[in-house]
Design a protein around this motif. Structure first.
Motif: not given
Length: 428
Positions: A203-204, A207, A212-214, A224-225, A229, A416
């Protein structure tokens, strides 16, 4: 690679036996070691133990049975810290350093590192230290590094009209070719994506690949939205809705690919040696890069595991350091690379000991090519850090099972919301 796989307990015992003679001298210091995934690392540690015994005859290594997984390894260490039954050295997933530091279990290595002479000449470098750094101190040294890559069955690629010399590097291209492969027959799958790898790793990856970042910078809010994401969750849904991806467990996805029934299999480079052995020449395997890494900002999370010292006694810690230094040094790292599909972060291992190996095994070099875009495997903060990974996994599962494959954006909204509830509340 042997086709006869011994049990983790037997192989762990064999590794210990390999150094028993070295540790039989009166006064030898015993170092108890535990590591994950016996099927991947038993032979590795057996060979490292034998070589270590030659240079450190006064240190006796005792190996406990391998952890079944990174999660099990972390939970076991947390329990053993309470019952005072810790090993001296534990190999943990890269994203588990944070929790063992936060709980005060891991011992810092900075003083040992500073005391070493010519450490850089032995292939150790700042990037290695950064991976295991927490709160400004080094608590772990990386042992085995993996990155996500694509595994291609070139026989099926050709049958579907694809060009083995120009494999796709975008998700659009991958899905388009997977659809054509899937159409070859009812027993053929176009694609499998090992989405449920431990710690939300895949998943990471998509992203981070989009920049992107968590979470946001101060780790108070889900990040991540955003666009990265959105792209990642929609891509996962497209595997199901467009490329007809089956819902298979990790072992079944690997076995199906190795049997020649899947066109592209997306997973960790750590699986390479095992998968190659299972294929056993049935078709031509070619590894390729992880798709759609955005130039300039895209990164991929480093998987794999690190060596950590959790001994409480100072003399034990000193002996444990000798083993950790050897295992992550040039020879130990080279043994690890040759017996698994992982990469060593040690420079001397890569540039000297493994130069010929990579020339003869180009599939192993694919992930090495991606090292410049390596980043940390993210660990969520707080008491609910491990629970958050389960929540994300459950939401991804709803897509792969087809229950919610047609509403990925709504799944991301729910994911999220559920993760945000579990984040630690920071004082204002």
């Amino acid at each position: 690679m042997s086709k006869h796989i011994l049990s983790p307990r037997l192989l762990a015992g064999a590794a210990a036996a390999a150094v028993m003679a070295a540790g039989s001298a009166w006064g030898a210091t015993e170092v108890v070691v535990q590591y994950p995934y016996g099927e991947l690392f038993n032979e590795t540690h057996k060979q490292i133990a034998a070589e270590f015994a030659k240079v450190q005859p006064d240190i006796k290594l005792t190996f406990r049975a391998a952890y079944d997984s990174y999660e099990e390894g972390t939970q076991k260490i947390l329990r053993e810290a309470v019952t005072n039954q810790l090993p001296d050295v534990t190999f943990q997933g890269l994203n588990r350093v944070r929790i063992l530091v936060d709980r005060g279990i891991a011992a810092p290595m900075d003083d040992y590192i500073k005391a070493e002479k010519d450490f850089e000449k032995e292939g150790f470098h700042q990037a290695m230290f950064d991976i295991g750094m927490q709160n400004g101190k080094v608590y772990a040294l990386p042992f085995a590094i993996s990155l996500p890559i694509t595994y291609w069955n070139l026989d099926l690629v050709k049958q579907a009209g694809g060009d083995p010399e120009k494999l796709p590097t975008t998700w659009d291209g991958v899905i388009d070719l997977a659809k054509k492969i899937d159409a070859l027959g009812p027993d053929i799958n176009g694609i499998t994506y090992v989405w449920d790898i431990t710690g939300n790793w895949l998943w990471q990856a998509p992203v981070f690949a989009q920049g992107g970042t968590m979470l946001n910078e101060d780790e108070t809010k889900v990040a991540f939205d955003g666009p990265a994401g959105q792209t990642a969750i929609k891509t996962l849904a497209r595997f199901v809705t467009e490329a007809n991806m089956p819902n298979l467990s990790q072992p079944d996805a690997r076995a199906t690919f190795a049997a020649g029934k899947t066109g592209v299999h997306i997973t960790s480079t750590s699986d390479l040696n095992k998968t190659t052995g299972m294929i056993d020449g049935k078709f031509t395997l070619k590894t390729h890069v992880f798709p759609d890494v955005k130039e300039g900002v895209g990164r991929l999370p480093a998987g794999g595991n690190v060596a950590m010292i959790v001994a409480k006694d100072e003399e034990k810690r000193k002996a444990a350091w000798q083993f950790v230094k050897f295992a992550t040094g040039p020879l130990g790292a080279a043994i690890m690379a040759k017996t698994t599909g992982y990469m060593p972060p040690n420079k001397v291992a890569n540039e000297v000991h493994l130069k010929d190996f990579y020339e003869k095994n180009p599939n192993n070099y694919t992930a090495v090519r991606q090292l410049p875009i390596l980043t940390k495997w993210y660990a969520f903060p707080g008491e609910n850090g491990l629970k958050i990974t389960d929540v994300i996994k459950d939401h991804m599962n709803s897509i792969v099972t087809r229950d919610r494959a047609n509403e990925p954006e709504k799944v991301l909204e729910d994911m999220t919301r559920d993760v945000q509830k579990l984040l630690p509340k920071k004082a204002s």
